[in-house]
Design a protein around this motif. Structure first.
Motif, mmCIF file in Angstrom:
data_model
loop_
_atom_site.group_PDB
_atom_site.id
_atom_site.type_symbol
_atom_site.label_atom_id
_atom_site.label_comp_id
_atom_site.label_asym_id
_atom_site.label_seq_id
_atom_site.Cartn_x
_atom_site.Cartn_y
_atom_site.Cartn_z
ATOM 1 N N MET A 35 0.820 -1.214 0.000
ATOM 2 C CA MET A 35 0.000 0.000 0.000
ATOM 3 C C MET A 35 0.856 1.267 0.000
ATOM 4 O O MET A 35 0.361 2.351 0.304
ATOM 5 C CB MET A 35 -0.920 0.006 1.248
ATOM 6 C CG MET A 35 -1.937 -1.127 1.282
ATOM 7 S SD MET A 35 -3.035 -1.025 2.710
ATOM 8 C CE MET A 35 -1.888 -1.265 4.058
ATOM 9 N N LYS A 36 2.119 1.148 -0.344
ATOM 10 C CA LYS A 36 3.024 2.289 -0.237
ATOM 11 C C LYS A 36 2.658 3.433 -1.178
ATOM 12 O O LYS A 36 3.003 4.596 -0.903
ATOM 13 C CB LYS A 36 4.459 1.849 -0.497
ATOM 14 C CG LYS A 36 4.689 1.290 -1.892
ATOM 15 C CD LYS A 36 6.125 0.852 -2.084
ATOM 16 C CE LYS A 36 6.361 0.308 -3.497
ATOM 17 N NZ LYS A 36 7.777 -0.095 -3.702
ATOM 18 N N ASP A 37 1.978 3.150 -2.263
ATOM 19 C CA ASP A 37 1.607 4.196 -3.212
ATOM 20 C C ASP A 37 0.282 4.872 -2.858
ATOM 21 O O ASP A 37 -0.087 5.862 -3.507
ATOM 22 C CB ASP A 37 1.520 3.617 -4.633
ATOM 23 C CG ASP A 37 2.870 3.118 -5.135
ATOM 24 O OD1 ASP A 37 3.893 3.662 -4.679
ATOM 25 O OD2 ASP A 37 2.879 2.186 -5.958
ATOM 26 N N ALA A 38 -0.437 4.349 -1.866
ATOM 27 C CA ALA A 38 -1.723 4.941 -1.485
ATOM 28 C C ALA A 38 -1.487 6.124 -0.559
ATOM 29 O O ALA A 38 -0.459 6.238 0.119
ATOM 30 C CB ALA A 38 -2.588 3.902 -0.795
ATOM 31 N N SER A 39 -2.458 7.036 -0.561
ATOM 32 C CA SER A 39 -2.383 8.199 0.332
ATOM 33 C C SER A 39 -2.529 7.741 1.782
ATOM 34 O O SER A 39 -3.072 6.659 2.054
ATOM 35 C CB SER A 39 -3.490 9.191 -0.005
ATOM 36 O OG SER A 39 -4.758 8.608 0.207
ATOM 37 N N PRO A 40 -2.075 8.559 2.746
ATOM 38 C CA PRO A 40 -2.204 8.163 4.163
ATOM 39 C C PRO A 40 -3.640 7.864 4.571
ATOM 40 O O PRO A 40 -3.876 6.899 5.311
ATOM 41 C CB PRO A 40 -1.641 9.379 4.910
ATOM 42 C CG PRO A 40 -0.683 9.997 3.952
ATOM 43 C CD PRO A 40 -1.292 9.796 2.597
ATOM 44 N N ALA A 41 -4.606 8.661 4.084
ATOM 45 C CA ALA A 41 -5.998 8.421 4.448
ATOM 46 C C ALA A 41 -6.490 7.087 3.882
ATOM 47 O O ALA A 41 -7.150 6.300 4.581
ATOM 48 C CB ALA A 41 -6.868 9.568 3.949
ATOM 49 N N LYS A 42 -6.163 6.835 2.613
ATOM 50 C CA LYS A 42 -6.592 5.571 2.018
ATOM 51 C C LYS A 42 -5.872 4.400 2.666
ATOM 52 O O LYS A 42 -6.463 3.317 2.836
ATOM 53 C CB LYS A 42 -6.328 5.583 0.510
ATOM 54 C CG LYS A 42 -6.873 4.342 -0.197
ATOM 55 C CD LYS A 42 -6.676 4.431 -1.701
ATOM 56 C CE LYS A 42 -7.247 3.199 -2.390
ATOM 57 N NZ LYS A 42 -7.082 3.252 -3.861
ATOM 58 N N ARG A 43 -4.617 4.603 3.041
ATOM 59 C CA ARG A 43 -3.868 3.524 3.692
ATOM 60 C C ARG A 43 -4.537 3.136 5.007
ATOM 61 O O ARG A 43 -4.680 1.947 5.315
ATOM 62 C CB ARG A 43 -2.426 3.956 3.933
ATOM 63 C CG ARG A 43 -1.542 2.815 4.438
ATOM 64 C CD ARG A 43 -0.108 3.257 4.689
ATOM 65 N NE ARG A 43 0.530 3.705 3.452
ATOM 66 C CZ ARG A 43 0.902 4.965 3.223
ATOM 67 N NH1 ARG A 43 0.698 5.898 4.160
ATOM 68 N NH2 ARG A 43 1.481 5.300 2.087
ATOM 69 N N ARG A 44 -4.949 4.134 5.772
ATOM 70 C CA ARG A 44 -5.644 3.830 7.032
ATOM 71 C C ARG A 44 -6.964 3.115 6.765
ATOM 72 O O ARG A 44 -7.340 2.187 7.497
ATOM 73 C CB ARG A 44 -5.882 5.122 7.819
ATOM 74 C CG ARG A 44 -4.628 5.706 8.450
ATOM 75 C CD ARG A 44 -4.974 6.805 9.434
ATOM 76 N NE ARG A 44 -5.567 7.962 8.751
ATOM 77 C CZ ARG A 44 -4.876 9.003 8.289
ATOM 78 N NH1 ARG A 44 -3.538 9.013 8.397
ATOM 79 N NH2 ARG A 44 -5.483 10.022 7.715
ATOM 80 N N ALA A 45 -7.667 3.534 5.725
ATOM 81 C CA ALA A 45 -8.934 2.877 5.392
ATOM 82 C C ALA A 45 -8.699 1.436 4.940
ATOM 83 O O ALA A 45 -9.472 0.522 5.287
ATOM 84 C CB ALA A 45 -9.660 3.670 4.306
ATOM 85 N N LEU A 46 -7.633 1.209 4.178
ATOM 86 C CA LEU A 46 -7.324 -0.150 3.737
ATOM 87 C C LEU A 46 -6.924 -1.039 4.918
ATOM 88 O O LEU A 46 -7.306 -2.214 4.975
ATOM 89 C CB LEU A 46 -6.204 -0.114 2.694
ATOM 90 C CG LEU A 46 -6.574 0.459 1.317
ATOM 91 C CD1 LEU A 46 -5.320 0.634 0.461
ATOM 92 C CD2 LEU A 46 -7.587 -0.428 0.614
ATOM 93 N N VAL A 47 -6.166 -0.468 5.850
ATOM 94 C CA VAL A 47 -5.788 -1.226 7.051
ATOM 95 C C VAL A 47 -7.034 -1.616 7.845
ATOM 96 O O VAL A 47 -7.177 -2.774 8.295
ATOM 97 C CB VAL A 47 -4.814 -0.407 7.911
ATOM 98 C CG1 VAL A 47 -4.620 -1.078 9.283
ATOM 99 C CG2 VAL A 47 -3.483 -0.245 7.209
#
Length: 300
Positions: A35-47
């Motif tokens: 998920m390194k290419d995702a934005s911080p907000a999207k990364r949190r949502a994916l987590v």
């Protein structure tokens, strides 16, 4: 299901999570790199999404475990104390496992075979750049072999209710989240505190004591109460015996008196009959004497 059992599952997940981190740490790292290419907000949502999938997988396993307990174990334990005893024994077993006993190692090795079987499917979810992939990754993650998960599933089996089993496993999963979503610095702090104060071992000891209390204390209390009831029954029996002993001599005296009275009546009757016969004999002799006298006078 009691609130105490849910709390035990939550603490079991939290204090056992440092152990789980050793097995799940590599998977968490792989998810993060994907998920390194995702934005911080999207990364949190994916987590959050893949953890939701993991908890859903745990709940599904708990549902199946509770269903097994309901269909297989419950009919064998209706109308007796076995459900409580079995729950206590499972809590003791899981507590001893948390104390370090390698009881579930073989079960982990068996689960690893199934995990390797899912390897082709796991590779298809990478990279975790979409929510469906993240959800699928979390669902697969729930089948990662872990002795602590298997111990929680044993508790779900003896819950004797599929919904209770699902809720218990879901709460257990919640307890593991803080360690798995924490940053590297926070993870180090949590692991240090839990290890320094031996909180995992402490929780295991509490589970052992709780299991023994659930399984043994009601039986001891029931035994003591039963002995008290038997003592009361013995006392009542003794009182009845005393009463009967008091009544029996009275009846014996009455029977004895009647026995003595009956011979007296017989003697009286016998004497009366003898007296009557004597009177009749005297009267007959008088009559014979008179007839004899008249005969003598007539002859003269």
């Amino acid at each position: 299901m009691t609130t105490a059992l849910l709390v035990a599952a939550l603490l079991m997940g939290f204090f056992g999570s440092p152990h789980c981190l050793g097995m799940c740490g590599g998977l968490v790292t792989a998810f993060g790199l994907s998920m390194k290419d995702a934005s911080p907000a999207k990364r949190r949502a994916l987590v959050a999404t893949y953890h939701l999938g993991r908890l859903s997988s745990y709940a599904l396993l708990g549902l199946i475990a509770g269903l097994i307990g309901t269909t297989v174990l419950a009919p064998l334990m209706m109308g007796n104390s076995m459900p409580r005893i079995l729950l206590g024994l499972v809590l003791v077993f899981v507590g001893v496992t948390m104390l370090g006993a390698p009881f579930l190692n073989k079960l982990e090795r068996f689960g690893m075979r199934f995990w390797q079987y899912l390897s082709p499917l796991r590779q298809k979810v990478f990279p975790l750049n979409t929510f469906p992939r993240a959800l699928t990754a979390g669902l697969l993650w729930g089948f990662l072999p872990c002795g602590l998960v298997y111990g929680a599933l044993l508790i779900a089996v003896v819950a004797h209710n599929p919904l209770n089993g699902a809720a218990l496993m879901f709460v257990f999963g919640l307890g593991t989240i803080p360690m798995l979503v924490a940053t590297h610095e926070t993870v180090g702090w949590l692991r240090d505190k839990i290890g320094r104060f031996r909180l995992r071992q402490l929780n295991g000891a509490v589970m052992v004591i709780s299991g023994l209390a659930v399984a043994v204390v009601p039986m001891v209390m029931s035994s003591m109460h039963g002995g008290h009831d038997m003592s009361n029954m013995h006392g009542d029996h003794m009182q009845m015996s005393d009463s009967e002993m008091m009544d029996m001599p009275m009846d014996a005296d009455m029977d004895h008196s009647s026995h003595h009275m009956m011979p007296a009546d017989d003697n009286t009757s016998h004497q009366g009959m003898d007296h009557s016969m004597h009177d009749m004999s005297d009267a007959s002799m008088d009559m014979n004497h008179n007839e004899h006298s008249e005969t003598m006078e007539h002859a003269q």
